[in-house]
Scaffold this motif. Structure first.
Motif, PDB file in Angstrom:
ATOM      1  N   ARG A  54     -14.399   6.275  -6.049  1.00 46.64           N
ATOM      2  CA  ARG A  54     -14.794   4.890  -5.742  1.00 46.64           C
ATOM      3  C   ARG A  54     -13.599   3.945  -5.946  1.00 46.64           C
ATOM      4  N   ARG A  55     -12.860   4.187  -7.017  1.00 48.40           N
ATOM      5  CA  ARG A  55     -11.699   3.326  -7.261  1.00 48.40           C
ATOM      6  C   ARG A  55     -10.655   3.497  -6.169  1.00 48.40           C
ATOM      7  N   GLY A  56     -10.490   4.714  -5.696  1.00 49.99           N
ATOM      8  CA  GLY A  56      -9.546   4.968  -4.611  1.00 49.99           C
ATOM      9  C   GLY A  56      -9.986   4.286  -3.326  1.00 49.99           C
ATOM     10  N   GLN A  57     -11.297   4.322  -3.044  1.00 52.31           N
ATOM     11  CA  GLN A  57     -11.822   3.664  -1.857  1.00 52.31           C
ATOM     12  C   GLN A  57     -11.630   2.146  -1.950  1.00 52.31           C
ATOM     13  N   ARG A  58     -11.880   1.621  -3.127  1.00 55.34           N
ATOM     14  CA  ARG A  58     -11.709   0.175  -3.316  1.00 55.34           C
ATOM     15  C   ARG A  58     -10.250  -0.229  -3.105  1.00 55.34           C
ATOM     16  N   GLN A  59      -9.344   0.592  -3.622  1.00 49.48           N
ATOM     17  CA  GLN A  59      -7.927   0.279  -3.449  1.00 49.48           C
ATOM     18  C   GLN A  59      -7.528   0.337  -1.973  1.00 49.48           C
ATOM     19  N   HIS A  60      -8.109   1.296  -1.259  1.00 49.51           N
ATOM     20  CA  HIS A  60      -7.800   1.390   0.173  1.00 49.51           C
ATOM     21  C   HIS A  60      -8.343   0.174   0.911  1.00 49.51           C
ATOM     22  N   LEU A  61      -9.532  -0.289   0.541  1.00 49.64           N
ATOM     23  CA  LEU A  61     -10.077  -1.500   1.155  1.00 49.64           C
ATOM     24  C   LEU A  61      -9.180  -2.705   0.860  1.00 49.64           C
ATOM     25  N   GLU A  62      -8.675  -2.771  -0.387  1.00 59.90           N
ATOM     26  CA  GLU A  62      -7.755  -3.858  -0.740  1.00 59.90           C
ATOM     27  C   GLU A  62      -6.522  -3.830   0.160  1.00 59.90           C
ATOM     28  N   ASN A  63      -6.023  -2.629   0.435  1.00 65.47           N
ATOM     29  CA  ASN A  63      -4.844  -2.495   1.294  1.00 65.47           C
ATOM     30  C   ASN A  63      -5.154  -2.935   2.725  1.00 65.47           C
ATOM     31  N   LEU A  64      -6.335  -2.580   3.217  1.00 69.51           N
ATOM     32  CA  LEU A  64      -6.733  -2.989   4.564  1.00 69.51           C
ATOM     33  C   LEU A  64      -6.869  -4.506   4.664  1.00 69.51           C
ATOM     34  N   VAL A  65      -7.445  -5.100   3.616  1.00 76.89           N
ATOM     35  CA  VAL A  65      -7.599  -6.558   3.600  1.00 76.89           C
ATOM     36  C   VAL A  65      -6.234  -7.235   3.586  1.00 76.89           C
ATOM     37  N   THR A  66      -5.322  -6.735   2.757  1.00 75.09           N
ATOM     38  CA  THR A  66      -3.979  -7.315   2.677  1.00 75.09           C
ATOM     39  C   THR A  66      -3.242  -7.186   4.000  1.00 75.09           C
ATOM     40  N   ALA A  67      -3.389  -6.039   4.656  1.00 77.65           N
ATOM     41  CA  ALA A  67      -2.731  -5.829   5.951  1.00 77.65           C
ATOM     42  C   ALA A  67      -3.277  -6.781   7.000  1.00 77.65           C
ATOM     43  N   THR A  68      -4.585  -6.985   6.985  1.00 75.90           N
ATOM     44  CA  THR A  68      -5.198  -7.913   7.943  1.00 75.90           C
ATOM     45  C   THR A  68      -4.722  -9.336   7.692  1.00 75.90           C
ATOM     46  N   ALA A  69      -4.663  -9.727   6.421  1.00 76.71           N
ATOM     47  CA  ALA A  69      -4.197 -11.070   6.080  1.00 76.71           C
ATOM     48  C   ALA A  69      -2.756 -11.277   6.537  1.00 76.71           C
ATOM     49  N   ARG A  70      -1.927 -10.267   6.376  1.00 77.72           N
ATOM     50  CA  ARG A  70      -0.535 -10.367   6.793  1.00 77.72           C
ATOM     51  C   ARG A  70      -0.439 -10.434   8.320  1.00 77.72           C
ATOM     52  N   LEU A  71      -1.272  -9.677   9.002  1.00 77.25           N
ATOM     53  CA  LEU A  71      -1.237  -9.625  10.471  1.00 77.25           C
ATOM     54  C   LEU A  71      -1.611 -10.967  11.097  1.00 77.25           C
ATOM     55  N   THR A  72      -2.591 -11.647  10.543  1.00 73.12           N
ATOM     56  CA  THR A  72      -3.041 -12.911  11.144  1.00 73.12           C
ATOM     57  C   THR A  72      -2.023 -14.018  10.976  1.00 73.12           C
ATOM     58  N   GLY A  73      -1.296 -14.012   9.866  1.00 63.75           N
ATOM     59  CA  GLY A  73      -0.283 -15.035   9.632  1.00 63.75           C
ATOM     60  C   GLY A  73      -0.825 -16.394   9.233  1.00 63.75           C
ATOM     61  N   VAL A  74      -2.106 -16.485   8.891  1.00 56.29           N
ATOM     62  CA  VAL A  74      -2.683 -17.788   8.544  1.00 56.29           C
ATOM     63  C   VAL A  74      -3.064 -17.891   7.065  1.00 56.29           C
ATOM     64  N   PHE A  75      -2.767 -16.854   6.293  1.00 53.97           N
ATOM     65  CA  PHE A  75      -3.096 -16.865   4.875  1.00 53.97           C
ATOM     66  C   PHE A  75      -1.817 -16.954   4.044  1.00 53.97           C
ATOM     67  N   THR A  76      -1.962 -17.391   2.801  1.00 54.94           N
ATOM     68  CA  THR A  76      -0.808 -17.537   1.933  1.00 54.94           C
ATOM     69  C   THR A  76      -0.102 -16.200   1.759  1.00 54.94           C
ATOM     70  N   PRO A  77       1.196 -16.121   2.115  1.00 54.14           N
ATOM     71  CA  PRO A  77       1.923 -14.849   1.984  1.00 54.14           C
ATOM     72  C   PRO A  77       1.992 -14.385   0.538  1.00 54.14           C
ATOM     73  N   VAL A  78       2.030 -13.071   0.357  1.00 53.18           N
ATOM     74  CA  VAL A  78       2.085 -12.492  -0.988  1.00 53.18           C
ATOM     75  C   VAL A  78       3.316 -12.972  -1.745  1.00 53.18           C
ATOM     76  N   GLU A  79       4.446 -13.119  -1.023  1.00 55.30           N
ATOM     77  CA  GLU A  79       5.681 -13.505  -1.705  1.00 55.30           C
ATOM     78  C   GLU A  79       5.628 -14.925  -2.253  1.00 55.30           C
ATOM     79  N   LYS A  80       4.664 -15.743  -1.796  1.00 54.39           N
ATOM     80  CA  LYS A  80       4.536 -17.107  -2.303  1.00 54.39           C
ATOM     81  C   LYS A  80       3.567 -17.199  -3.482  1.00 54.39           C
ATOM     82  N   THR A  81       3.091 -16.061  -3.948  1.00 60.10           N
ATOM     83  CA  THR A  81       2.150 -16.058  -5.067  1.00 60.10           C
ATOM     84  C   THR A  81       2.726 -15.203  -6.203  1.00 60.10           C
TER      85      THR A  81
END
Length: 334
Positions: free
Chosen positions: A92-119
């Protein structure tokens, strides 16, 4: 009666000047109407272009969120989470981490969310935009810098899982956690169970909290080159007030609310596609036109100061009247 010819001549001259001035004002009125008609066509083109740009921007966001929702691993993990007893193991923890990665990738792809490097870990909780995958029971399965009130989140979750359609909120205010209120936009899409038999068997939703500064402002601030006072506003009419987003209004105070009565924006929203005129929130005379944004209750209002729109006919009127005044002065001197 020696002066009779003189009196007749003066009356004829007065009649001539009166008639000429009347014709001038008729001409100026016709030119003013022509300018208004021209600007009606121009505002229609500008508003249509701005509406298309905003809708394209929203559609691109929707496509990115839909891609995440239709990802087979997303559907598999949310289905297993929904069907599990609630225990958390390494799988379950592995699945959650994979979902986190998918969410981060989507956020980076759209370009409308605060970049990771600014946090950083120290200010991560102050980032008031992001994406979250929410289970049907309201629990957050994966997130990236997410801040939405629980009651609002539950309402959105129930709506998208019941309808199966994308939800787009109005622009609204949130407390960013850094001593200022900021405008935000919410978009949500449902996530169906993997290999679901029922057509509308949704087990989760992907909810995005969007900062309009990252993309939408650029559209609203489009420079039309030939105009100075034109402005694009994103407007929502409530029961007793009108709210609008206007980044041109200076700095961080970009989100405004006014009573709906006697509001020029309310008049524009009530009759989309029609030119309206009156005083805006600055007390300046403007002409405006509204266009509905598809799949939302928001309106795009395009407006311009009447003074600029009628500048040509006003200059013509002043030039002609100045000519008549100069001619009358020369006649009197003669």
């Amino acid at each position: 009666m020696r002066n009779k010819p003189t009196i007749v001549a003066l009356m004829a001259l007065l009649l001539f000047f009166t008639g000429s001035i009347w014709l001038v004002f008729q001409y100026v009125a016709a030119e003013k109407q022509r300018d208004l008609s021209d600007w009606e066509a121009r505002l229609n083109i500008m508003a249509e272009s701005q509406r298309a740009s905003i809708e394209n921007w929203l559609n691109e966001l929707d496509e990115s969120l839909q891609a995440l929702a239709m990802n087979p691993l997303t559907q598999l993990y949310v289905t297993q989470s929904h069907d599990s007893s609630g225990s958390v193991d390494d799988t379950r923890r592995g699945q959650r981490q994979h979902l986190e990665n998918l969410v981060t990738a989507t956020a980076r792809l759209t370009g409308v969310f605060t970049p990771v490097e600014k946090t950083s870990p120290n200010n991560e909780n102050d980032v008031s935009d992001g994406i979250a995958i929410i289970n049907k029971d309201g629990s957050i399965m994966a997130t990236r810098y997410f801040l939405v009130e629980k009651s609002l989140l539950n309402d959105i979750l129930n709506m998208v899982t019941a309808t199966g359609a994308t939800y787009i909120s109005n622009i609204y205010e949130i407390d960013s956690g850094v001593d200022k209120v900021v405008p935000r936009l919410i978009m949500a899409v449902p996530v169906s169970k993997v290999q679901s038999i029922a057509a509308n068997d949704y087990s989760a939703a992907i909810v995005a909290l969007i900062n309009p500064e990252n993309g939408l402002y650029k559209i609203l601030l489009k420079n039309w080159l030939t105009t100075v006072s034109d402005e694009s506003l994103l407007v929502t009419a409530g029961e007793n007030s009108i709210r609008y987003l206007s980044p041109m209004r200076g700095g961080y105070r970009v989100f405004h609310q006014h009573p709906i009565d006697k509001s020029l924006l309310a008049s524009a929203v009530e009759s989309p596609g029609n030119i309206v005129s009156g005083k805006d929130s600055r007390g300046t005379e403007v002409i405006a036109i509204a266009r509905p944004i598809t799949a939302t209750s928001m309106m795009l209002v395009q407006k311009i100061d009447t003074r600029e729109a009628l500048a040509e006919s006003t200059n013509q009127r002043n030039f002609i009247l100045s000519g008549f005044g100069m001619r009358g002065f020369i006649s009197r001197r003669g």
